[in-house]
Design a protein around this motif. Structure first.
Motif, PDB file in Angstrom:
ATOM      1  N   LEU A  92      43.103   8.483 -27.318  1.00  0.00           N
ATOM      2  CA  LEU A  92      42.533   8.421 -25.971  1.00  0.00           C
ATOM      3  C   LEU A  92      41.067   8.014 -26.046  1.00  0.00           C
ATOM      4  N   HIS A  93      40.354   8.611 -26.995  1.00  0.00           N
ATOM      5  CA  HIS A  93      38.947   8.282 -27.193  1.00  0.00           C
ATOM      6  C   HIS A  93      38.802   6.804 -27.571  1.00  0.00           C
ATOM      7  N   ARG A  94      39.680   6.336 -28.448  1.00  0.00           N
ATOM      8  CA  ARG A  94      39.654   4.927 -28.853  1.00  0.00           C
ATOM      9  C   ARG A  94      39.913   4.016 -27.670  1.00  0.00           C
ATOM     10  N   ASP A  95      40.812   4.449 -26.793  1.00  0.00           N
ATOM     11  CA  ASP A  95      41.143   3.649 -25.631  1.00  0.00           C
ATOM     12  C   ASP A  95      39.944   3.562 -24.684  1.00  0.00           C
ATOM     13  N   LEU A  96      39.279   4.685 -24.468  1.00  0.00           N
ATOM     14  CA  LEU A  96      38.048   4.705 -23.667  1.00  0.00           C
ATOM     15  C   LEU A  96      37.033   3.724 -24.250  1.00  0.00           C
ATOM     16  N   MET A  97      36.837   3.791 -25.562  1.00  0.00           N
ATOM     17  CA  MET A  97      35.865   2.951 -26.242  1.00  0.00           C
ATOM     18  C   MET A  97      36.233   1.478 -26.113  1.00  0.00           C
ATOM     19  N   ARG A  98      37.529   1.203 -26.259  1.00  0.00           N
ATOM     20  CA  ARG A  98      38.005  -0.176 -26.160  1.00  0.00           C
ATOM     21  C   ARG A  98      37.756  -0.731 -24.758  1.00  0.00           C
ATOM     22  N   ARG A  99      37.999   0.087 -23.742  1.00  0.00           N
ATOM     23  CA  ARG A  99      37.759  -0.378 -22.377  1.00  0.00           C
ATOM     24  C   ARG A  99      36.281  -0.678 -22.145  1.00  0.00           C
ATOM     25  N   ILE A 100      35.432   0.198 -22.654  1.00  0.00           N
ATOM     26  CA  ILE A 100      33.989   0.006 -22.488  1.00  0.00           C
ATOM     27  C   ILE A 100      33.554  -1.286 -23.179  1.00  0.00           C
ATOM     28  N   GLN A 101      34.047  -1.464 -24.390  1.00  0.00           N
ATOM     29  CA  GLN A 101      33.670  -2.623 -25.184  1.00  0.00           C
ATOM     30  C   GLN A 101      34.133  -3.929 -24.529  1.00  0.00           C
ATOM     31  N   GLU A 102      35.358  -3.955 -24.040  1.00  0.00           N
ATOM     32  CA  GLU A 102      35.859  -5.161 -23.384  1.00  0.00           C
ATOM     33  C   GLU A 102      35.089  -5.445 -22.102  1.00  0.00           C
ATOM     34  N   GLY A 103      34.713  -4.392 -21.396  1.00  0.00           N
ATOM     35  CA  GLY A 103      33.904  -4.571 -20.181  1.00  0.00           C
ATOM     36  C   GLY A 103      32.546  -5.185 -20.512  1.00  0.00           C
ATOM     37  N   PHE A 104      31.908  -4.670 -21.550  1.00  0.00           N
ATOM     38  CA  PHE A 104      30.611  -5.225 -21.985  1.00  0.00           C
ATOM     39  C   PHE A 104      30.762  -6.719 -22.313  1.00  0.00           C
ATOM     40  N   ALA A 105      31.818  -7.059 -23.060  1.00  0.00           N
ATOM     41  CA  ALA A 105      32.008  -8.450 -23.477  1.00  0.00           C
ATOM     42  C   ALA A 105      32.253  -9.359 -22.274  1.00  0.00           C
ATOM     43  N   ARG A 106      33.013  -8.880 -21.283  1.00  0.00           N
ATOM     44  CA  ARG A 106      33.276  -9.703 -20.100  1.00  0.00           C
ATOM     45  C   ARG A 106      31.987 -10.114 -19.405  1.00  0.00           C
ATOM     46  N   PHE A 107      30.972  -9.258 -19.479  1.00  0.00           N
ATOM     47  CA  PHE A 107      29.695  -9.584 -18.845  1.00  0.00           C
ATOM     48  C   PHE A 107      28.750 -10.355 -19.772  1.00  0.00           C
ATOM     49  N   GLY A 108      29.269 -10.891 -20.860  1.00  0.00           N
ATOM     50  CA  GLY A 108      28.461 -11.783 -21.687  1.00  0.00           C
ATOM     51  C   GLY A 108      27.659 -11.089 -22.773  1.00  0.00           C
ATOM     52  N   PHE A 109      27.948  -9.797 -23.022  1.00  0.00           N
ATOM     53  CA  PHE A 109      27.253  -9.103 -24.108  1.00  0.00           C
ATOM     54  C   PHE A 109      27.995  -9.359 -25.417  1.00  0.00           C
ATOM     55  N   VAL A 110      27.242  -9.505 -26.502  1.00  0.00           N
ATOM     56  CA  VAL A 110      27.838  -9.793 -27.804  1.00  0.00           C
ATOM     57  C   VAL A 110      27.602  -8.592 -28.726  1.00  0.00           C
ATOM     58  N   PRO A 111      28.524  -8.398 -29.699  1.00  0.00           N
ATOM     59  CA  PRO A 111      28.447  -7.174 -30.502  1.00  0.00           C
ATOM     60  C   PRO A 111      27.415  -7.239 -31.629  1.00  0.00           C
TER      61      PRO A 111
END
Lengths: 445, 445
Positions: A22-41
């Motif tokens: 569940l924690h991983r899923d939360l993290m994955r959603r946050i990360q994908e949201g950041f990327a959609r707005f043009g942020f890079v890792p």
């Protein structure tokens, strides 16, 4: 020899697999949201040179630093040259300064890593926790429109993690300083002190803040006017713009005009107007911020406090480079949020840790069971197989306990017919289907 | 004041965003592969109690431990009570012992986290690096079939990350001990010493290993026979089974029979026969292993050495619990592998860090540009927007430099016509399409 008691130090996060998923899923959603707005890792090492991590000024968080020494260094008794990062901002500053010539500006980065603080152990205080940060850094100048981009990204991500209605409360440091100036506090460092008191409004209430302001030399009337101002919290986009329009004519004008632009761009970015407001009580404790500041609260659970905060700063990496690097950013304290939501029963979704289990009733069925598993895996499912035969009842109970919904059962006839029995452990139903139809019977968790 | 030089300590991993994205993609593929085979995620704290991490025996890796102290503890000068994990096995042992009653056995977990070692700084040695581990643990007994499951999972994951042909070389500690016994070494601890020499076969060659064996008391003839055995490397499934069948009658019989079962289950699991072999030279240095051992090499790049290794062990957590916990596992050293592949030019795929950039030529176009961006984001794309107008040539050059393939351009007419120009920076082509068709023009990176 009696065994050493297995345990972790207090204040660290450790989860059982179902919650970890569940924690991983939360993290994955946050990360994908950041990327959609043009942020890079980016990722930075957990261990940095102490010299890099610790500035001469030494803030509150720096006193909580964990120092690191190899066994050899420890024996020598020399001062530790290494330490664990206590936030993701200092490492970002070092990173941008170090890689300046290889980066494209404005540089938008997201970073989701653990940070380490030598906190006193107590409930809700973590010594090791995940932060999820985004920042936008430019050279020389950074348009205030990016302040809206940061808030819009946070709004999108907080929407995606489905934790209920929230409001991003927005204010501006220059606006607050303008109001303090109007109240007769012209000295910048006195302003900073009073801003730290205003930051405590939510916790200690306006009466106590008023007495701090008056102790700080403000007249009771001026303190009252100031606190009337800071009680402002708008409830619509237009109201926000209207209040800012009024303030734009006074000493708080610069900050108010910046925020008007932030509000306009937020609307252009499609952020619903009930997801942000102008809140003149938002201050953020750190001196670091120089412009827009943000705090986010869950509308139905204000008792959880700010779940995300940040703001605009003047110069990211002045201690490492002569390039002027203004920036704006926001941070979500994932670990604290996760535990708060869990403890309050607010984690809104289940996520299966695996999709299916292939049971095994007798040794002769092993080849067929592994064939079934391979087929499901090729279809993208997460599949556990029993490698040794056992009682079907126990196999199903274990699957259910592990949070797995579907069991695939071959009682002997199935392998002859090239079929498989798919049992839904949630609904309690089952169906025997041709093997090639099994995949379609299973909802991916 | 002149700035502090921004830098990291040697031996840590730090990447620019494009490579970080590639690294993330590698990690994501590995993780999804693990999950498909029924492994569930756990994470443990980077900081553990020293008492937990360090056993009395003190192996090589334990001497490389990094100790951790808060500023307060450091001032007191007391012995450090905390340390950073140096592998994922000791934390797994502690985790399983601590949460034994909440776990379902056999417990299959994957864990992808960084580990820390106070290595001397030199090229290719990391002080902080990612390990990707899977292990299967059971109580009392664990079927040898799981040894095949572990190898099949590794084979699947290594296939998915597209790093070229590889072979999982499989051997068995009991089989090696049987061969040593046949060569006249009956004493278990002498056998262990010689196994450590055999482990160096690849590095130092059979001549030197022979002289170690003879120095250890073996007759030259026996050493020669033994080295003829350890030169065995099979080239097909059936050859592997045949060799093992022959060995099953001698003193190496127990190990050979186990491996025959491992081979049979590997075939049932659908692993292609050129992805695994019986290799009687595989030894693995650690005493820890008691059964099956694995090493993996890239067929076309043996010079990179073992990219993944592991094996079967008797009892995972004897120091923390009286429950007998046999297990089997394998580890991929992700950071080392990533850098080796990168430096050898073997990273086989590009991954775009973002999908598209929305350019901005004049201020009046901002609302439309942000509308375009919102539309693409709603379609799942990762989109950067220019928030301030600028020269289109520079905007396109920056996008290209950042590795972004598509630019969306509104020159003024587009917003009037509700169209957008989609430029492919790789092909150098562009096309003006109705806004609602833009999404379909873009390949997701």
């Amino acid at each position: 020899m009696s065994p050493t008691k297995p345990r972790t130090m207090p204040g660290v996060m450790e989860l059982l697999p179902r919650e970890q998923e569940l924690h991983r899923d939360l993290m994955r959603r946050i990360q994908e949201g950041f990327a959609r707005f043009g942020f890079v890792p980016i990722e930075t090492p957990a261990i940095e040179l102490s010299e890099i991590l610790l500035t001469k000024t030494g803030g509150e968080t720096e006193r909580q630093v964990y120092f690191v020494q190899s066994a050899g260094q420890l024996e020598k008794g020399s001062d530790p040259e290494l330490a664990l990062r206590f936030d993701l901002t200092v490492p970002l500053a070092r990173y941008v300064a170090e890689h300046e010539h290889d980066l494209v500006f404005p540089f938008r980065r997201y970073q989701i890593q653990r940070v380490y603080r030598g906190e006193r152990a107590q409930r809700g205080r973590f010594r090791e926790f995940y932060q999820c940060d985004i920042d936008i850094i430019d050279r020389d100048e950074l348009s205030v429109r990016h302040d809206a981009e940061i808030a819009a990204t946070a709004a999108s991500v907080l929407h995606d993690i489905e934790i209920g209605a929230f409001t991003i409360r927005i204010n501006h440091r220059q606006l607050l300083r303008g109001l303090l100036e109007q109240a007769g506090v012209a000295d910048v460092s006195s302003q900073s002190d009073l801003i730290r008191h205003i930051d405590k409004l939510d916790k200690i209430g306006p009466q106590k803040v008023a007495s701090f302001l008056i102790d700080g030399g403000m007249s009771p009337a001026a303190a009252e006017t100031l606190l009337r101002h800071t009680a402002t919290r708008t409830t619509s986009h237009d109201e926000g713009l209207a209040v800012l329009g009024d303030l734009a004519d006074g000493p708080a004008g610069g900050g108010a005009e910046s925020l008007m632009e932030v509000f306009r761009v937020l609307a252009d970015l499609g952020v619903p107007e009930d997801r942000y407001c102008l809140d003149l009580s938002v201050a953020r404790g750190l001196d670091y911020y120089t412009g827009t500041v943000y705090e986010t609260v869950l509308d139905d659970h204000p008792e959880l406090g700010s779940i995300s905060g940040g703001g605009r700063y003047d110069d990211l990496a002045g201690q490492y480079t002569n390039t002027h690097l203004p920036g704006v950013g926001i941070s979500i304290g994932l670990t604290r949020l996760f535990f708060q939501l869990r403890d309050a029963g607010l984690l809104p979704y289940e996520r299966a840790v695996l999709d299916a289990v292939v049971t095994l009733m007798d040794d002769d069925g092993l080849s067929y069971a592994l064939e079934v598993a391979s087929l499901l895996r090729a279809g993208g499912l997460r599949v556990e197989t029993h490698m040794e035969p056992g009682k079907i009842g126990k196999q199903l109970r274990n699957a259910d306990r592990a949070g797995i919904r579907y069991a695939l059962i071959d009682g002997g006839q199935e392998r002859t017919d090239h079929t498989i029995t798919v049992r839904d452990l949630v609904e309690g139903t089952q169906d025997t289907v041709p093997l090639e139809k099994a995949l379609a019977k299973i909802d991916k968790g």
